[in-house]
Design a protein around this motif. Structure first.
Motif, PDB file in Angstrom:
ATOM      1  N   ALA A   1     -10.719 -38.022-137.907  1.00 18.71           N
ATOM      2  CA  ALA A   1     -10.477 -36.721-137.267  1.00 18.71           C
ATOM      3  C   ALA A   1     -11.748 -36.124-136.672  1.00 18.71           C
ATOM      4  O   ALA A   1     -11.704 -35.463-135.625  1.00 18.71           O
ATOM      5  N   ALA A   2     -12.881 -36.372-137.309  1.00 14.56           N
ATOM      6  CA  ALA A   2     -14.132 -35.793-136.836  1.00 14.56           C
ATOM      7  C   ALA A   2     -14.568 -36.352-135.478  1.00 14.56           C
ATOM      8  O   ALA A   2     -15.415 -35.751-134.806  1.00 14.56           O
ATOM      9  N   SER A   3     -14.002 -37.475-135.072  1.00 10.96           N
ATOM     10  CA  SER A   3     -14.385 -38.074-133.790  1.00 10.96           C
ATOM     11  C   SER A   3     -13.553 -37.555-132.622  1.00 10.96           C
ATOM     12  O   SER A   3     -13.851 -37.844-131.462  1.00 10.96           O
ATOM     13  N   ALA A   4     -12.529 -36.774-132.901  1.00  7.74           N
ATOM     14  CA  ALA A   4     -11.578 -36.383-131.862  1.00  7.74           C
ATOM     15  C   ALA A   4     -12.200 -35.497-130.783  1.00  7.74           C
ATOM     16  O   ALA A   4     -11.949 -35.695-129.582  1.00  7.74           O
ATOM     17  N   ASN A   5     -12.992 -34.520-131.165  1.00  6.50           N
ATOM     18  CA  ASN A   5     -13.538 -33.593-130.171  1.00  6.50           C
ATOM     19  C   ASN A   5     -14.440 -34.298-129.167  1.00  6.50           C
ATOM     20  O   ASN A   5     -14.364 -34.035-127.953  1.00  6.50           O
ATOM     21  N   ASP A   6     -15.305 -35.185-129.659  1.00  6.10           N
ATOM     22  CA  ASP A   6     -16.201 -35.903-128.747  1.00  6.10           C
ATOM     23  C   ASP A   6     -15.410 -36.760-127.771  1.00  6.10           C
ATOM     24  O   ASP A   6     -15.723 -36.819-126.574  1.00  6.10           O
ATOM     25  N   LEU A   7     -14.384 -37.440-128.265  1.00  2.00           N
ATOM     26  CA  LEU A   7     -13.581 -38.278-127.377  1.00  2.00           C
ATOM     27  C   LEU A   7     -12.816 -37.424-126.379  1.00  2.00           C
ATOM     28  O   LEU A   7     -12.735 -37.764-125.189  1.00  2.00           O
TER      29      LEU A   7
ATOM     30  N   ARG B   1     -18.077 -45.434-120.134  1.00  2.12           N
ATOM     31  CA  ARG B   1     -18.754 -44.256-120.685  1.00  2.12           C
ATOM     32  C   ARG B   1     -17.914 -43.613-121.802  1.00  2.12           C
ATOM     33  O   ARG B   1     -18.450 -43.179-122.829  1.00  2.12           O
ATOM     34  N   VAL B   2     -16.604 -43.575-121.621  1.00  2.00           N
ATOM     35  CA  VAL B   2     -15.727 -43.018-122.656  1.00  2.00           C
ATOM     36  C   VAL B   2     -15.739 -43.905-123.898  1.00  2.00           C
ATOM     37  O   VAL B   2     -15.818 -43.407-125.032  1.00  2.00           O
ATOM     38  N   VAL B   3     -15.675 -45.214-123.696  1.00  2.00           N
ATOM     39  CA  VAL B   3     -15.671 -46.147-124.825  1.00  2.00           C
ATOM     40  C   VAL B   3     -16.971 -46.034-125.627  1.00  2.00           C
ATOM     41  O   VAL B   3     -16.956 -46.119-126.863  1.00  2.00           O
ATOM     42  N   ARG B   4     -18.085 -45.831-124.935  1.00  2.00           N
ATOM     43  CA  ARG B   4     -19.343 -45.662-125.659  1.00  2.00           C
ATOM     44  C   ARG B   4     -19.271 -44.441-126.565  1.00  2.00           C
ATOM     45  O   ARG B   4     -19.661 -44.506-127.748  1.00  2.00           O
ATOM     46  N   VAL B   5     -18.777 -43.338-126.039  1.00  2.00           N
ATOM     47  CA  VAL B   5     -18.632 -42.126-126.852  1.00  2.00           C
ATOM     48  C   VAL B   5     -17.684 -42.380-128.020  1.00  2.00           C
ATOM     49  O   VAL B   5     -17.951 -41.980-129.156  1.00  2.00           O
ATOM     50  N   ARG B   6     -16.590 -43.064-127.750  1.00  2.00           N
ATOM     51  CA  ARG B   6     -15.609 -43.362-128.796  1.00  2.00           C
ATOM     52  C   ARG B   6     -16.244 -44.159-129.934  1.00  2.00           C
ATOM     53  O   ARG B   6     -16.067 -43.844-131.117  1.00  2.00           O
ATOM     54  N   GLY B   7     -16.968 -45.201-129.594  1.00  2.00           N
ATOM     55  CA  GLY B   7     -17.592 -46.032-130.616  1.00  2.00           C
ATOM     56  C   GLY B   7     -18.602 -45.264-131.449  1.00  2.00           C
ATOM     57  O   GLY B   7     -18.646 -45.389-132.683  1.00  2.00           O
ATOM     58  N   GLU B   8     -19.414 -44.476-130.783  1.00  2.00           N
ATOM     59  CA  GLU B   8     -20.432 -43.695-131.509  1.00  2.00           C
ATOM     60  C   GLU B   8     -19.786 -42.634-132.387  1.00  2.00           C
ATOM     61  O   GLU B   8     -20.222 -42.397-133.521  1.00  2.00           O
ATOM     62  N   ALA B   9     -18.737 -41.984-131.877  1.00  2.00           N
ATOM     63  CA  ALA B   9     -18.064 -40.934-132.641  1.00  2.00           C
ATOM     64  C   ALA B   9     -17.329 -41.513-133.844  1.00  2.00           C
ATOM     65  O   ALA B   9     -17.342 -40.929-134.940  1.00  2.00           O
ATOM     66  N   MET B  10     -16.700 -42.660-133.675  1.00  2.00           N
ATOM     67  CA  MET B  10     -15.998 -43.288-134.799  1.00  2.00           C
ATOM     68  C   MET B  10     -16.982 -43.785-135.852  1.00  2.00           C
ATOM     69  O   MET B  10     -16.710 -43.719-137.058  1.00  2.00           O
ATOM     70  N   ASN B  11     -18.123 -44.267-135.410  1.00  2.00           N
ATOM     71  CA  ASN B  11     -19.153 -44.697-136.353  1.00  2.00           C
ATOM     72  C   ASN B  11     -19.651 -43.516-137.178  1.00  2.00           C
ATOM     73  O   ASN B  11     -19.810 -43.616-138.405  1.00  2.00           O
ATOM     74  N   ALA B  12     -19.886 -42.378-136.513  1.00  2.00           N
ATOM     75  CA  ALA B  12     -20.337 -41.177-137.223  1.00  2.00           C
ATOM     76  C   ALA B  12     -19.275 -40.684-138.201  1.00  2.00           C
ATOM     77  O   ALA B  12     -19.579 -40.293-139.331  1.00  2.00           O
TER      78      ALA B  12
END
Length: 288
Positions: A193-199, A104-115
């Motif tokens: 940097a924008a992906s940090a909060n979601d992760l 579940r964390v990896v899914r969030v990480r991938g989506e956040a890094m893509n964004a």
């Protein structure tokens, strides 16, 4: 002593698919957790020979393939480490986080890094035949960042395309060569940097404990010291270089001599071999 290694994101879709068989309990569990047909999506991309998976799909797919590979081995390991995304499989193998929570964390990480990649476009180049110090000087001059310190003769730079073109030219002038990587973003730089909060939120929502087996952090090139450190350093990793060379060197100093690539692919074993090649030359034979 034996160290188990897990790869990062740059694995071809066809290779990942080979490690995600049909009618497999872990693959089935993963698809239930994710809520979509993971294997089928990987298979669609794999129709194009050599194609890489999109970031938001690559990360859960490679993570699942890595954990499945580890579960299938009968070997025990004295240490674990992973390259970028591979840290999550390493932490599962070491008992620090459950498979489902990590997925579940990896899914969030991938989506956040893509964004983040869409809001701050960039890419990466591998610099071959050059060490960290020289590569860092070129990165500073060109306005890019060091993203991976992979081996004594391989460093990855990341940043905006125009700046990487300048960096590639400087690399050529220095007598080394560069290869453009097929990635969708400037990973492990300020662009993420924008992906940090979601992760961070995702990591705070799951249980993490101290690993039963030492896991080497990409950020510090040393073992994690606490559950809180795991959470913090996994977030920090998004915007900081992967210190792979130093991680392998640390494992060597701790007595590791057998470096096992737990897949998919054999990328990290190859990088480890490039690091240990020089270390073996420096080692003094017993009785010398």
């Amino acid at each position: 002593m034996k160290a188990g290694l897990f790869p990062g994101q740059g694995i071809p879709a066809g290779t990942v698919l080979d490690w995600l068989p049909e009618n497999d309990s872990l693959v089935d569990e993963s698809q239930m957790t994710l809520g979509y047909p993971l294997r089928r999506r990987v298979k669609i991309t794999a129709r194009r020979e050599g194609a890489l998976l999109a970031t938001e799909l690559a990360q859960p797919a490679i993570f699942v393939a890595s954990v499945r590979s580890w579960r299938k081995t009968d070997e025990s390991h004295d240490f674990y480490t992973g390259h970028s995304l591979g840290e999550y499989a390493a932490l599962v193998a070491a008992g620090a986080i459950s498979f489902g929570d990590a997925l579940r964390v990896v899914r969030v990480r991938g989506e956040a890094m893509n964004a983040a990649s869409k809001s701050a476009p960039g890419t990466m180049i591998a610099v071959l035949g050059m060490g960290l110090e020289a590569a860092h000087e070129i990165a500073t001059a060109a306005g890019v960042q060091v993203a991976n310190d992979n081996a004594p003769d391989q460093v990855v730079l990341a940043g905006p395309e125009a700046a990487l073109e300048r960096a590639a030219a400087l690399v050529g002038e220095a007598g080394a060569r560069s290869v453009l990587l097929e990635v969708s973003g400037a990973f492990h730089t300020d662009a993420m940097a924008a992906s940090a909060n979601d992760l961070r939120e995702a990591l705070e929502s799951v249980d993490i404990t101290m690993p039963r087996v030492p896991v080497i952090s990409n950020v510090t090139a040393e073992p994690y010291g606490s559950a809180d450190a795991i959470r913090e350093l996994l977030v920090t990793q998004l915007t900081h270089p992967v210190r792979w060379r130093e991680s392998i060197e640390h494992l060597w100093t701790q007595g590791a001599r057998d470096f096992v690539d737990l897949g998919p692919g054999r990328v990290v074993a190859g990088l480890a071999a490039r690091v240990t090649r020089d270390l073996k030359k420096k080692e003094v034979p017993v009785g010398a």
